[in-house]
Design an enzyme around this catalytic site. Structure first.
Site, PDB file in Angstrom:
ATOM      1  N   ARG A   1       0.863  -1.188   0.000  1.00 12.79           N
ATOM      2  CA  ARG A   1       0.000   0.000   0.000  1.00 12.79           C
ATOM      3  C   ARG A   1       0.891   1.227   0.000  1.00 12.79           C
ATOM      4  O   ARG A   1       1.870   1.275   0.757  1.00 12.79           O
ATOM      5  CB  ARG A   1      -0.875   0.028   1.266  1.00 12.79           C
ATOM      6  CG  ARG A   1      -1.889  -1.087   1.351  1.00 12.79           C
ATOM      7  CD  ARG A   1      -2.349  -1.279   2.783  1.00 12.79           C
ATOM      8  NE  ARG A   1      -1.223  -1.573   3.661  1.00 12.79           N
ATOM      9  CZ  ARG A   1      -1.289  -1.618   4.983  1.00 12.79           C
ATOM     10  NH1 ARG A   1      -2.403  -1.370   5.600  1.00 12.79           N
ATOM     11  NH2 ARG A   1      -0.209  -1.907   5.710  1.00 12.79           N
TER      12      ARG A   1
ATOM     13  N   CYS B   1      -5.367   1.905  -7.528  1.00 11.68           N
ATOM     14  CA  CYS B   1      -5.662   0.475  -7.686  1.00 11.68           C
ATOM     15  C   CYS B   1      -7.148   0.118  -7.651  1.00 11.68           C
ATOM     16  O   CYS B   1      -7.661  -0.457  -8.619  1.00 11.68           O
ATOM     17  CB  CYS B   1      -4.912  -0.315  -6.614  1.00 11.68           C
ATOM     18  SG  CYS B   1      -3.131  -0.282  -6.886  1.00 11.68           S
TER      19      CYS B   1
ATOM     20  N   ASN C   1      -8.451  -6.988  -4.192  1.00  8.23           N
ATOM     21  CA  ASN C   1      -8.754  -5.553  -4.273  1.00  8.23           C
ATOM     22  C   ASN C   1     -10.254  -5.302  -4.394  1.00  8.23           C
ATOM     23  O   ASN C   1     -10.777  -4.355  -3.804  1.00  8.23           O
ATOM     24  CB  ASN C   1      -7.998  -4.919  -5.441  1.00  8.23           C
ATOM     25  CG  ASN C   1      -6.604  -4.485  -5.016  1.00  8.23           C
ATOM     26  OD1 ASN C   1      -6.195  -4.740  -3.888  1.00  8.23           O
ATOM     27  ND2 ASN C   1      -5.874  -3.849  -5.902  1.00  8.23           N
TER      28      ASN C   1
END
Ligand code: NAD
Length: 472
Positions: free
Chosen positions: A157, A266, A214
């Site tokens: 991250r 993302c 995700n």
């Protein structure tokens, strides 16, 4: 430990962190990028992105001659054991599909340059089957047996990238090829020594793991944001609710924070790309579809929240914005919720003055007509209202008395729930936050018991709906 010579193609948020951490473990790493400016800066020790701790790590690895930077692929691939592809895979604006042109171009360049056996590892987030296509691109030029293609998605991250890379929850390696598996396990030997779980799986499963995780996290965030909307209407509190559900280990305590909608480099593009893959295979992923549209709607609604808080219109007002990046500890502005918020407020006549600890340069590239300040108090001066968009630590310990003195108006719209409402009230500031009773809900609660809590009708009693839940 078998030390390797590694080339990383694409020296962005992922490539630079990956290369630097590999070099810190003792491997010899060359980071390649097309951007001459980026490579020139890195070669002088200047890190072009904001990532805590990265500059020092780059300097250490470079001074030990384990990390270097180049635009010359031929040079980078000399005697290389492993090549990582870490180029961008943005969403194509036309249809949301992952734009793989950078990945294929990198594969083509590798094919034309590689002169000995190497494992080509795809670290970029790519749709299922991309590894097969890369294999075909390489096979058109290189003799059989002179390369292997594997998948090794990245889960770091931004903002905590180094810790995430050096102590990850797991490493996923996707390959059906024994030689490639052995080489990649050697690259990650320091993590195996630390007992980090290593998931070795098929290449296609590995590619899908990244999108599945995700999309799951994006859905978790969206779910909490929708529950926060319900909290506002029924007079419940999202913060306490998050604690109450997060302590259930089946749920887990992370990704339960309410906010203005997920953004970043993302989640938005990966949810869209997963939907495209599902569509191509005739599979319906309705939960992900709903998350995407609920999140888009939420981002748009945040401007309305600001307008409602200031009495309906921001026309002619000065609005101070604290936080521009999509999350704290990064300068990344990709799909940041601040962008639609600011653009909508500007369209409705507001003048925007903003402060962000790291992202102001990047913000200038994507937003027009911003007045930027280098500290929060100057930014808030004479503002009619203040909106907290990103939960940088510096905004958690603001001097509220000083803010009230500097601001013209008394409204704070806190889209991250980091300001203490009672403390702000002591200084004459009114806070509108997310997921706690709105004034209208409070009025309703004082006036009457909500309709769904009234005594159930006989038919409802039979099927067990409408009854007030038992407090157990
Ligand atoms: P980025 O845009 O920051 O960096 C990509 C870099 O690749 C750029 O510097 C670009 O100049 C370079 N590049 C493109 N084509 C090239 C080529 N042919 N040769 C050399 N360099 C080339 O992207 P990023 O954020 O680092 O993401 C890279 C990949 O990792 C994406 O697929 C992304 O989805 C994935 N990922 C990103 C994150 C994140 O937090 N940013 C986390 C996990 C995974």
């Amino acid at each position: 430990m078998n030390l390797m010579k590694i080339a990383i193609i694409g020296t962005g948020y992922v490539g630079l962190v990956t290369g630097t951490c590999f070099a810190a473990w003792g491997h010899t790493v060359v980071c390649v990028d097309k951007s001459v400016g980026k490579i020139a800066a890195l070669s002088r020790g200047i890190v072009p992105i904001y990532e805590p701790g990265l500059e020092q790590l780059v300097a250490d690895a470079a001074s030990r001659k384990r990390l270097s930077f180049t635009v010359d692929l031929v040079d980078a691939l000399k005697e290389v054991d492993v090549v990582f592809i870490a180029v961008g895979t943005p969403a194509r604006p036309s249809d949301g599909e992952a734009d793989l042109s950078f990945v294929y171009a990198a594969a083509q360049e590798i094919a034309q340059t590689l002169d000995r056996y190497a494992v080509v590892v795809v670290k970029s987030t790519v749709p299922v089957g991309t590894g097969d296509i890369i294999e075909r691109i390489l096979a058109r030029v290189l003799p059989g047996g002179s390369f292997s293609v594997a998948s090794n998605p990245e889960f770091l991250r931004e903002g905590s990238a180094i810790a995430d890379f050096q102590v990850p929850d797991r490493v996923v390696i996707g390959t059906e090829d024994d030689a490639a598996r052995r080489v990649i396990l050697d690259v990650y030997a320091p993590l195996i020594a630390k007992n980090v779980p290593i998931v070795v799986t098929q290449r296609r499963t590995s590619e899908l793991i990244k999108y599945a995780v995700n999309s799951f996290l994006a859905t978790k965030i969206t779910y909490m944001n929708e529950i926060a909307d319900l909290c506002e209407c029924v007079g419940a509190d999202i913060g306490e609710l998050a604690i109450g559900i997060g302590l259930d280990h089946r749920v887990g305590a992370t990704y339960l924070n309410v906010g203005p909608g997920y953004g970043g480099s993302c989640f938005p593009k990966d949810t869209l790309a997963l939907l495209r893959t599902a569509q191509d295979f005739g599979v319906s992923l309705r939960i992900v579809e709903e998350s995407v549209s609920a999140n888009n709607a939420r981002k748009r609604r945040m401007a309305l929240k600001v307008m409602n808080a200031v009495g309906g219109s921001v026309d002619g007002m000065k609005i101070a914005i604290f936080g521009l990046s999509f999350k704290p500890d990064t300068d990344d502005m990709r799909d940041a919720p601040s962008i639609p918020l600011i653009e909508t407020l500007q369209r409705h006549g507001a003048a925007i003055q903003a402060f962000d600890p790291a992202a102001m340069l990047e913000a200038r590239k994507v937003l027009d007509d911003l007045t930027l300040f280098d500290n929060p108090y100057d930014c808030a001066r004479d503002a009619d209202a203040l909106v907290i968009v990103t939960d940088w630590d510096v905004f958690k310990s603001l001097d509220l008395k000083r803010l009230r003195e500097d601001m013209k108006g008394d409204n704070i719209i806190d889209l991250r729930n980091i300001i203490s409402v009672p403390e702000a009230a002591l200084h004459g500031l009114r806070v509108t936050n997310l997921g706690s009773a709105t004034p209208r809900a409070r009025e309703n609660m004082a006036r009457e018991t909500p309709p769904s809590w009234r005594a159930p009708s006989p038919s409802a009693r039979r099927v067990g709906v409408l009854a007030k839940p038992h407090p157990h």
